[in-house]
Motif scaffolding. Structure first.
Motif, PDB file in Angstrom:
ATOM      1  N   ARG A  41      46.200  63.738  56.134  1.00 45.24           N
ATOM      2  CA  ARG A  41      45.147  62.828  55.266  1.00 45.24           C
ATOM      3  C   ARG A  41      45.117  63.663  54.211  1.00 45.24           C
ATOM      4  O   ARG A  41      45.665  64.813  53.760  1.00 45.24           O
ATOM      5  N   ASP A  93      39.802  52.029  63.447  1.00 47.32           N
ATOM      6  CA  ASP A  93      38.555  52.708  62.596  1.00 47.32           C
ATOM      7  C   ASP A  93      38.273  53.971  63.423  1.00 47.32           C
ATOM      8  O   ASP A  93      37.360  53.629  64.437  1.00 47.32           O
ATOM      9  N   SER A 104      49.422  43.898  46.711  1.00 44.30           N
ATOM     10  CA  SER A 104      47.820  44.058  46.444  1.00 44.30           C
ATOM     11  C   SER A 104      47.228  43.699  47.980  1.00 44.30           C
ATOM     12  O   SER A 104      46.156  44.657  48.211  1.00 44.30           O
ATOM     13  N   SER A 105      47.700  42.867  48.567  1.00 46.76           N
ATOM     14  CA  SER A 105      47.424  42.862  49.918  1.00 46.76           C
ATOM     15  C   SER A 105      48.641  43.263  50.896  1.00 46.76           C
ATOM     16  O   SER A 105      49.575  42.245  51.111  1.00 46.76           O
ATOM     17  N   TRP A 124      47.858  56.997  58.525  1.00 44.93           N
ATOM     18  CA  TRP A 124      46.646  57.115  57.944  1.00 44.93           C
ATOM     19  C   TRP A 124      46.653  55.618  56.940  1.00 44.93           C
ATOM     20  O   TRP A 124      47.409  55.428  56.313  1.00 44.93           O
ATOM     21  N   LEU A 125      45.340  55.045  56.903  1.00 42.44           N
ATOM     22  CA  LEU A 125      45.244  53.830  56.142  1.00 42.44           C
ATOM     23  C   LEU A 125      43.828  54.357  55.522  1.00 42.44           C
ATOM     24  O   LEU A 125      42.778  54.575  56.178  1.00 42.44           O
ATOM     25  N   ALA A 126      43.794  54.273  54.076  1.00 46.04           N
ATOM     26  CA  ALA A 126      42.661  54.974  53.316  1.00 46.04           C
ATOM     27  C   ALA A 126      42.172  56.015  53.965  1.00 46.04           C
ATOM     28  O   ALA A 126      43.126  56.971  54.297  1.00 46.04           O
ATOM     29  N   ASP A 127      40.690  56.361  54.185  1.00 48.64           N
ATOM     30  CA  ASP A 127      40.350  57.693  54.595  1.00 48.64           C
ATOM     31  C   ASP A 127      39.827  57.737  55.907  1.00 48.64           C
ATOM     32  O   ASP A 127      39.538  58.753  56.384  1.00 48.64           O
ATOM     33  N   ARG A 128      39.954  56.532  56.482  1.00 45.45           N
ATOM     34  CA  ARG A 128      39.314  56.824  58.064  1.00 45.45           C
ATOM     35  C   ARG A 128      40.208  55.890  59.069  1.00 45.45           C
ATOM     36  O   ARG A 128      39.969  55.747  60.167  1.00 45.45           O
ATOM     37  N   SER A 160      47.362  41.237  56.930  1.00 34.98           N
ATOM     38  CA  SER A 160      46.331  42.109  57.093  1.00 34.98           C
ATOM     39  C   SER A 160      45.437  41.844  58.424  1.00 34.98           C
ATOM     40  O   SER A 160      44.824  42.782  58.905  1.00 34.98           O
TER      41      SER A 160
END
Length: 237
Positions: free
Chosen positions: A62, A136, A162-163, A113-117, A180
């Motif tokens: 990450r 998650d 963007s999506s 990883w997707l974003a931070d968590r 998504s």
């Protein structure tokens, strides 16, 4: 007249017991070198699996340096897997030093990883089915999953929209694109052997290119919800 006897000599007093060692004091040095610090204690998260499977499948860092591991193994007659996060990567793969652990319904084929968590996982159950799951790490029980392929997944990639759309490829010779919500928006079965590589075009948002063991390079035009498609669907080179 008899002389009086001398008084008895006093008995020697017992030495006081030594004071107990100070447990808070630092360990003594050896040959001038400071003693090694005590090893940190294990701190397994309560929701983490009891142990990690034997086969380590993937490793992803990450942005903050945390290491994500995916593992798979045979549990009875089932091919199962798990995800592990280590804030201190050099302590991997010791389960006791992980900061998060999640059991998956099947073995791990790929992950990112997707974003931070958030974690995206491509699963392989060992019975030739391929599942994609969004996990998650703070709430692993709310994982979103979908059975996308009939055989093992060989890779996936997010688009730059963007999506973002998620493209996945498989040993079932198909290419799938999900939104998504992990709902299918595109499927192509033009490959005649395992599909092994894929990439979104940086200059055309609708263009997805895949390659396979059939020695084909296929260019797919993926329908976009808010943009016009461009290019030619499934052009072979």
């Amino acid at each position: 007249m008899e002389e009086p006897l001398p008084p008895p000599l006093p008995l020697p007093q017992a030495a006081p017991p030594p004071a107990p060692p100070d447990t808070a004091a630092p360990a003594a040095s050896v040959d001038g070198e400071p003693a090694a610090e005590a090893a940190p204690e294990w701190n397994i998260p309560p929701n983490a699996p009891a142990c990690m499977e034997r086969h380590l499948e993937r490793a992803r860092y990450r942005a903050d340096g945390a290491l994500l591991l995916g593992a798979s193994g045979l549990n009875g007659r089932c091919w199962t897997g798990s995800l592990w996060v280590f804030a201190e990567p050099r302590r991997a793969p010791s389960e006791g030093f992980c900061t998060a652990g999640v059991q998956t319904e099947a073995g791990v084929a790929d992950l990112c990883w997707l974003a931070d968590r958030g974690i995206l996982v491509a699963s392989d159950s060992g019975d030739e089915s391929g599942t994609v799951a969004l996990v998650d790490t703070k709430n692993p029980d709310s994982a979103l999953s979908a059975a996308v392929h009939t055989r093992g997944i060989t890779g996936f990639a997010f688009s730059a929209h963007s999506s973002p759309l998620l493209a996945s490829i498989s040993e079932d010779c198909s290419v799938a694109v999900l939104d998504s919500d992990l709902s299918e928006v595109f499927r192509n079965r033009s490959h005649r052997d395992f599909v092994k590589g894929l990439s979104w075009s940086p200059s055309d948002d609708a263009l997805l290119t895949t390659v396979g063991w059939d020695h084909q390079v296929l260019h797919h035009t993926v329908p976009l919800p808010a943009a016009e498609a461009s290019g030619i669907n499934c052009v072979k080179e």
